[in-house]
Enzyme design. Structure first.
Site, PDB file in Angstrom:
ATOM      1  N   LYS A  45      10.057   4.072   0.198  1.00  0.00           N
ATOM      2  CA  LYS A  45       8.977   4.437  -0.719  1.00  0.00           C
ATOM      3  C   LYS A  45       9.512   5.453  -1.711  1.00  0.00           C
ATOM      4  O   LYS A  45      10.277   6.346  -1.330  1.00  0.00           O
ATOM      5  CB  LYS A  45       7.843   5.058   0.108  1.00  0.00           C
ATOM      6  N   THR A 102       0.834  -1.204   0.000  1.00  0.00           N
ATOM      7  CA  THR A 102       0.000   0.000   0.000  1.00  0.00           C
ATOM      8  C   THR A 102       0.871   1.258   0.000  1.00  0.00           C
ATOM      9  O   THR A 102       0.533   2.265  -0.592  1.00  0.00           O
ATOM     10  CB  THR A 102      -0.912   0.020   1.255  1.00  0.00           C
ATOM     11  N   ASP A 135       2.534  11.638   8.985  1.00  0.00           N
ATOM     12  CA  ASP A 135       1.454  11.876   8.031  1.00  0.00           C
ATOM     13  C   ASP A 135       0.068  11.567   8.607  1.00  0.00           C
ATOM     14  O   ASP A 135      -0.934  11.986   8.051  1.00  0.00           O
ATOM     15  CB  ASP A 135       1.690  11.141   6.695  1.00  0.00           C
ATOM     16  N   ARG A 136       0.024  10.850   9.726  1.00  0.00           N
ATOM     17  CA  ARG A 136      -1.294  10.552  10.307  1.00  0.00           C
ATOM     18  C   ARG A 136      -1.637  11.521  11.429  1.00  0.00           C
ATOM     19  O   ARG A 136      -0.747  12.175  11.979  1.00  0.00           O
ATOM     20  CB  ARG A 136      -1.314   9.145  10.895  1.00  0.00           C
ATOM     21  N   ASP A 150       6.030   8.786  10.864  1.00  0.00           N
ATOM     22  CA  ASP A 150       6.551   9.667   9.814  1.00  0.00           C
ATOM     23  C   ASP A 150       5.743  10.949   9.647  1.00  0.00           C
ATOM     24  O   ASP A 150       5.951  11.684   8.678  1.00  0.00           O
ATOM     25  CB  ASP A 150       6.646   8.910   8.481  1.00  0.00           C
ATOM     26  N   LYS A 205      -0.653  12.591   2.954  1.00  0.00           N
ATOM     27  CA  LYS A 205      -1.455  13.018   4.085  1.00  0.00           C
ATOM     28  C   LYS A 205      -0.536  13.736   5.059  1.00  0.00           C
ATOM     29  O   LYS A 205       0.680  13.576   5.002  1.00  0.00           O
ATOM     30  CB  LYS A 205      -2.170  11.848   4.726  1.00  0.00           C
ATOM     31  N   SER A 213       6.139   4.100   8.602  1.00  0.00           N
ATOM     32  CA  SER A 213       4.992   4.817   9.150  1.00  0.00           C
ATOM     33  C   SER A 213       4.760   4.540  10.633  1.00  0.00           C
ATOM     34  O   SER A 213       5.626   4.781  11.458  1.00  0.00           O
ATOM     35  CB  SER A 213       3.767   4.477   8.302  1.00  0.00           C
ATOM     36  N   HIS A 214       3.634   3.958  10.942  1.00  0.00           N
ATOM     37  CA  HIS A 214       3.212   3.753  12.331  1.00  0.00           C
ATOM     38  C   HIS A 214       3.703   2.418  12.876  1.00  0.00           C
ATOM     39  O   HIS A 214       3.397   2.081  14.012  1.00  0.00           O
ATOM     40  CB  HIS A 214       1.693   3.801  12.373  1.00  0.00           C
ATOM     41  N   ASP A 270       1.953  10.150  13.776  1.00  0.00           N
ATOM     42  CA  ASP A 270       2.580   8.829  13.753  1.00  0.00           C
ATOM     43  C   ASP A 270       4.081   8.899  13.461  1.00  0.00           C
ATOM     44  O   ASP A 270       4.673   9.978  13.443  1.00  0.00           O
ATOM     45  CB  ASP A 270       1.869   7.926  12.742  1.00  0.00           C
TER      46      ASP A 270
HETATM   47  C1  G1P Z   1      -2.869   1.249   5.879  1.00  0.00           C
HETATM   48  C2  G1P Z   1      -4.153   2.039   5.893  1.00  0.00           C
HETATM   49  C3  G1P Z   1      -4.236   2.907   4.665  1.00  0.00           C
HETATM   50  C4  G1P Z   1      -3.000   3.801   4.573  1.00  0.00           C
HETATM   51  C5  G1P Z   1      -1.751   2.956   4.657  1.00  0.00           C
HETATM   52  C6  G1P Z   1      -0.489   3.810   4.704  1.00  0.00           C
HETATM   53  O1  G1P Z   1      -2.841   0.414   4.747  1.00  0.00           O
HETATM   54  O2  G1P Z   1      -5.273   1.187   5.978  1.00  0.00           O
HETATM   55  O3  G1P Z   1      -5.405   3.674   4.715  1.00  0.00           O
HETATM   56  O4  G1P Z   1      -2.992   4.528   3.384  1.00  0.00           O
HETATM   57  O5  G1P Z   1      -1.779   2.139   5.821  1.00  0.00           O
HETATM   58  O6  G1P Z   1      -0.469   4.666   5.808  1.00  0.00           O
HETATM   59  P1  G1P Z   1      -3.228  -1.128   4.798  1.00  0.00           P
HETATM   60  O7  G1P Z   1      -2.362  -1.753   5.860  1.00  0.00           O
HETATM   61  O8  G1P Z   1      -4.660  -1.193   5.204  1.00  0.00           O
HETATM   62  O9  G1P Z   1      -2.980  -1.646   3.413  1.00  0.00           O
HETATM   63 ZN    ZN Z   2       2.548   7.337   8.422  1.00  0.00          ZN
END
Ligand code: G1P
Ligand code: ZN
Length: 542
Positions: free
Chosen positions: A125, A17, A280-281, A278, A375, A112-113, A276
């Site tokens: 990325k 993703t 963005d959340r 990085d 984001k 990310s998180h 979070d």
């Molecule tokens: C998850 C979130 C999605 C977000 C992504 C990156 O992806 O559900 O909305 O864009 O993290 O922060 P997922 O693990 O569901 O594929």
């Molecule tokens: Zn993030």
């Protein structure tokens, strides 16, 4: 000197993703990181002499990969690299730098998180010149290249001192170590009424911002404390740590529980927020009221015109498919376009570039606008503060007014983390096979209106993305969505998304899980989650 090093392909370098995410020891496998970065470069054209932005969220292994990426950028012919001091760039700040300095693209190093540390997660990325995540066409080309790659190129030069600002030359390339915060903070000043927010803060409005020992600490210190006058003690966990203090830097009710408890307690500040790993959340909590990300998107869209950067109104709104329909009601009222995209920020890029939406968001604590192509956690915090400063009401009042006007969309996501991949795939395949016959059937007290597997037709470039989640719509407007996560690094994660719209203000005070009980029961009866996963309950409920 430039070296060409042979390498054999790694079979598992498929971007998910949001880029390639693996455990640190996987990235430490000799040649692994290099093979992926070279595959990125090999999938691009005409970047000779151009600028590449590099930065990350400061997690364990960030500095090492930054040195590798710089040496490889030089060897592959980039003309200039902009790198954040200390190797730090929040994801939205990286997006902004790419745009501001008209870079060819950027490498963002983050998971990310997800947790960080020697045995935890890492990620790489690639973002394109609009500042946004590479679209599927490019991520697919990158993956294809990883499967055939046989060599990478790297320049031999001494490690760059990432800690001092300045410009260096190496292997025919210019390396600029830049302040990671300055340009981003300046951008925020153009969007929001800092005077109004300063007046709010000096009038006694109390804030708690939890940086979760992640990248937003330095950004929050500069913007909230230095420029807006917020008390320094109000920025919690402000020092970025390589392992985020051993926590998941995930701003949800599970991992930001201390903040949640503070905001629900007797001496709660007026406004609580977190971001979070990085940056963005975002998590938004008013005194005594948690704002779901889907609601936050709708409320920000409905009130954005109160901030100078959006005073001309919105061109449109976009949300990911699993995000609740609350924002759709705002778009309808404003008379602007509403777009429903697959999960992941990369699908918003075309709409933003084409001027077809101004604000976008996801249920997973992501909101942003056309100011960058990612984001943006602090952006959401500042827009909320700007709205609060203008409306001079509490978060709770704003939330309740919104529900009274548009109805309340009860919303929850249940995650089943680290389940067996075959079981997860089996559950999804079994449900998918039944979708076509579901219309008209009952699931507990609900009747199914229609069911499908979500396919997205990008209205800008005509591309088609299939298999983006299973949707079940019930009569009366409730909805259930099933999909598998594309960001995990071990096993599979099943995400089940539930929503129900309630127009009647007399029924807006229910507990979310109670209000959604019929939809939750339908999820179990339709998908047999317990049977497939062997789990009695979700790992995380948001
Ligand atoms: C998850 C979130 C999605 C977000 C992504 C990156 O992806 O559900 O909305 O864009 O993290 O922060 P997922 O693990 O569901 O594929
Ligand atoms: Zn993030």
């Amino acid at each position: 000197m430039i070296r060409t090093v042979s390498v054999t392909p790694f079979k598992d370098q498929k971007p998910g993703t949001s880029g390639l995410r693996k455990k640190v020891p996987v990235f430490q496998t000799p040649g692994y990181t290099e093979a992926f970065i070279q595959s990125v470069f090999d999938s691009l054209e005409d970047y000779q002499g151009k600028t590449l932005v590099i930065g990350g969220d400061g997690r364990f292994y960030n500095r090492e990969v930054i040195q590798t990426a710089i040496a490889m950028a030089a060897a592959n012919g980039f003309g200039r690299v902009l790198v954040g001091q200390g190797g730090i760039l929040s994801t939205p700040a990286a997006s902004h730098l790419i745009r501001k300095y008209q870079a060819f693209g950027g490498l963002i190093l983050s998971a990310s998180h997800n947790p960080g540390g020697p045995t935890e997660d890492f990620g790489i990325k690639y973002n394109i010149s609009n500042g946004g995540p590479a679209p599927e066409k490019i991520t697919e080309a990158i993956y294809a290249r990883t499967q055939t790659i046989d060599r990478y190129r790297i320049a031999d030069f001494e490690a760059v001192n990432l800690d001092s600002l300045g410009t260096f030359e190496g292997a025919g390339m210019t390396i600029e170590v830049v302040d990671p915060v300055a340009d981003y903070a300046a951008l925020m000043e153009t969007l929001f009424d800092f005077d109004a927010i300063r007046a709010l803060v000096s009038g006694g409005f109390r804030i708690a911002f939890d940086a979760m020992h992640a990248v937003t600490g330095p950004y929050a210190r500069e913007i909230l404390v230095k420029r807006l006058g917020v008390d320094e003690a109000s920025v919690l966990n402000a020092t970025p740590l390589e392992d985020f203090g051993g926590h998941h830097p995930d701003p949800n009710l599970v991992h930001a529980k201390e903040l949640y408890d503070l905001m629900m307690g007797p001496d709660a500040p007026d406004f609580g927020a977190a971001s979070d790993g990085d940056g963005d959340r975002n998590l938004i909590i008013g005194r005594g009221v948690f704002v779901t990300p889907s609601d936050s998107l709708a409320m920000l869209a409905a009130n954005a015109h109160l901030a100078p950067g959006y005073k001309g109104g919105l061109k449109g709104i976009a949300r990911s498919m699993p995000t609740s329909g609350a924002a759709d009601r705002v778009a309808a009222k404003l008379g602007v376009e509403m777009h429903e995209t697959p999960t992941g920020w990369k699908f918003f890029g075309n709409l933003l570039d084409a001027g077809r939406c101004t604000i976008c968001g996801e249920e997973s604590a992501g909101t942003g606008s056309d100011h960058v192509r990612e984001k943006d956690g602090l952006w959401a915090v500042l827009l909320w503060l700007n709205i609060l400063a203008v409306r001079k009401q509490s978060v709770k009042q704003i939330v309740e007014d919104h529900w009274a006007e548009y109805g309340r969309t009860y919303y929850s996501r249940h995650d089943y983390e680290a389940i067996d991949t075959d079981q997860a795939n089996g559950l999804v395949a079994a449900l998918e096979a039944r979708l076509d016959g579901l219309a008209g059937h009952e699931a507990g007290s609900l009747t199914i209106e229609k069911a499908d597997s979500f396919t997205y037709h990008d209205p800008v470039d005509g591309s088609v993305s299939r298999n983006q989640g299973l949707r079940i719509f019930f009569e009366g407007g409730s909805r259930l969505v099933f999909r598998l996560s594309g960001t995990g690094t071990s096993g599979a994660t099943l995400r089940v998304y539930m929503e129900r719209h309630e127009p009647d203000p007399a029924r807006h005070g229910q507990e979310t899980q109670d209000a959604l009980a019929p939809v939750i029961a339908a999820a179990e009866s339709l998908a047999g989650i317990r049977g497939w996963t062997g789990r009695d309950a979700p790992t995380v409920i948001t």
